[in-house]
Scaffold this motif. Sequence first.
Motif, short mmCIF file in Angstrom:
data_model
loop_
_atom_site.label_atom_id
_atom_site.label_comp_id
_atom_site.label_asym_id
_atom_site.label_seq_id
_atom_site.Cartn_x
_atom_site.Cartn_y
_atom_site.Cartn_z
N ASN A 71 0.82 -1.22 0.00
CA ASN A 71 0.00 0.00 0.00
C ASN A 71 0.85 1.27 0.00
N THR A 72 2.17 1.13 -0.11
CA THR A 72 3.19 2.20 -0.18
C THR A 72 3.37 2.98 1.13
N SER A 73 2.69 2.60 2.18
CA SER A 73 2.90 3.26 3.47
C SER A 73 4.23 2.81 4.07
N ALA A 74 4.90 3.73 4.78
CA ALA A 74 6.18 3.46 5.43
C ALA A 74 5.94 3.01 6.87
N TYR A 75 6.73 2.04 7.32
CA TYR A 75 6.63 1.47 8.66
C TYR A 75 8.02 1.28 9.23
N THR A 76 8.09 1.11 10.55
CA THR A 76 9.36 0.78 11.21
C THR A 76 9.12 -0.28 12.29
N VAL A 77 10.17 -1.03 12.57
CA VAL A 77 10.23 -1.95 13.72
C VAL A 77 11.51 -1.59 14.46
N HIS A 78 11.42 -1.39 15.77
CA HIS A 78 12.57 -0.95 16.56
C HIS A 78 12.91 -2.00 17.60
N GLU A 79 14.13 -2.54 17.54
CA GLU A 79 14.62 -3.50 18.55
C GLU A 79 15.55 -2.76 19.50
N GLN A 80 15.13 -2.66 20.77
CA GLN A 80 15.87 -1.88 21.76
C GLN A 80 16.40 -2.71 22.93
N ARG A 81 16.14 -4.02 22.94
CA ARG A 81 16.53 -4.84 24.10
C ARG A 81 18.00 -5.22 24.10
N GLY A 82 18.66 -5.17 22.95
CA GLY A 82 20.09 -5.44 22.93
C GLY A 82 20.48 -6.68 22.15
N ASN A 83 21.75 -7.00 22.24
CA ASN A 83 22.37 -8.08 21.48
C ASN A 83 21.62 -9.40 21.64
N GLY A 84 21.32 -10.04 20.52
CA GLY A 84 20.67 -11.34 20.53
C GLY A 84 19.16 -11.30 20.46
N TYR A 85 18.57 -10.13 20.42
CA TYR A 85 17.11 -10.01 20.38
C TYR A 85 16.63 -9.53 19.01
N CYS A 86 15.40 -9.93 18.68
CA CYS A 86 14.73 -9.49 17.44
C CYS A 86 13.32 -9.02 17.77
N SER A 87 12.83 -8.04 17.04
CA SER A 87 11.44 -7.62 17.10
C SER A 87 10.88 -7.71 15.70
N ASP A 88 9.60 -8.08 15.59
CA ASP A 88 9.04 -8.17 14.24
C ASP A 88 7.74 -7.39 14.09
N SER A 89 7.40 -7.17 12.85
CA SER A 89 6.26 -6.33 12.49
C SER A 89 4.93 -7.03 12.60
N GLY A 90 4.94 -8.34 12.67
CA GLY A 90 3.72 -9.10 12.52
C GLY A 90 3.49 -9.33 11.03
N MET A 91 2.60 -10.25 10.72
CA MET A 91 2.38 -10.62 9.32
C MET A 91 1.10 -10.00 8.79
N ASP A 92 1.12 -9.66 7.51
CA ASP A 92 -0.06 -9.15 6.83
C ASP A 92 -0.08 -9.78 5.44
N TYR A 93 -0.88 -10.81 5.27
CA TYR A 93 -0.92 -11.54 4.00
C TYR A 93 -1.53 -10.71 2.87
#
Length: 113
Positions: free
Chosen positions: A64-86
């Motif tokens: 849909n051309t909208s801009a998004y971000t995902v921010h991982e702030q917990r530190g080394n070895g961690y991942c954060s995700d956006s969730g899925m949108d089929y």
Amino acid sequence: MHRIAKLAAVVVTAAAFSAPAMAQGATSYIYNSYSQDFNSWTGVRACDGDTDGNSVMAHFTRDNTSAYTVHEQRGNGYCSDSGMDYGNRVAKHRSQQIRDWATDPYGPWKYRV
């Protein structure tokens, strides 16, 4: 002895071609941290791979051309995700290291093809 070596080579080759390859997402690295799409480009994750006190952000757009971000702030070895949108898949993404006292460097854009 040569027959055994030839047989082993045939078995290894056959196994390599018969096993399905795991689909890997496109990865945008910034140092040891990265952004990566997953599940056929339905989501994006930001992963911190550096022990440096900096966080990592994934920038991405969807169909849909909208801009998004995902921010991982917990530190080394961690991942954060956006969730899925089929119904609104990821079109492109890139990583960014968030620094307190310097310019925030970006990884390269990765595009869905």
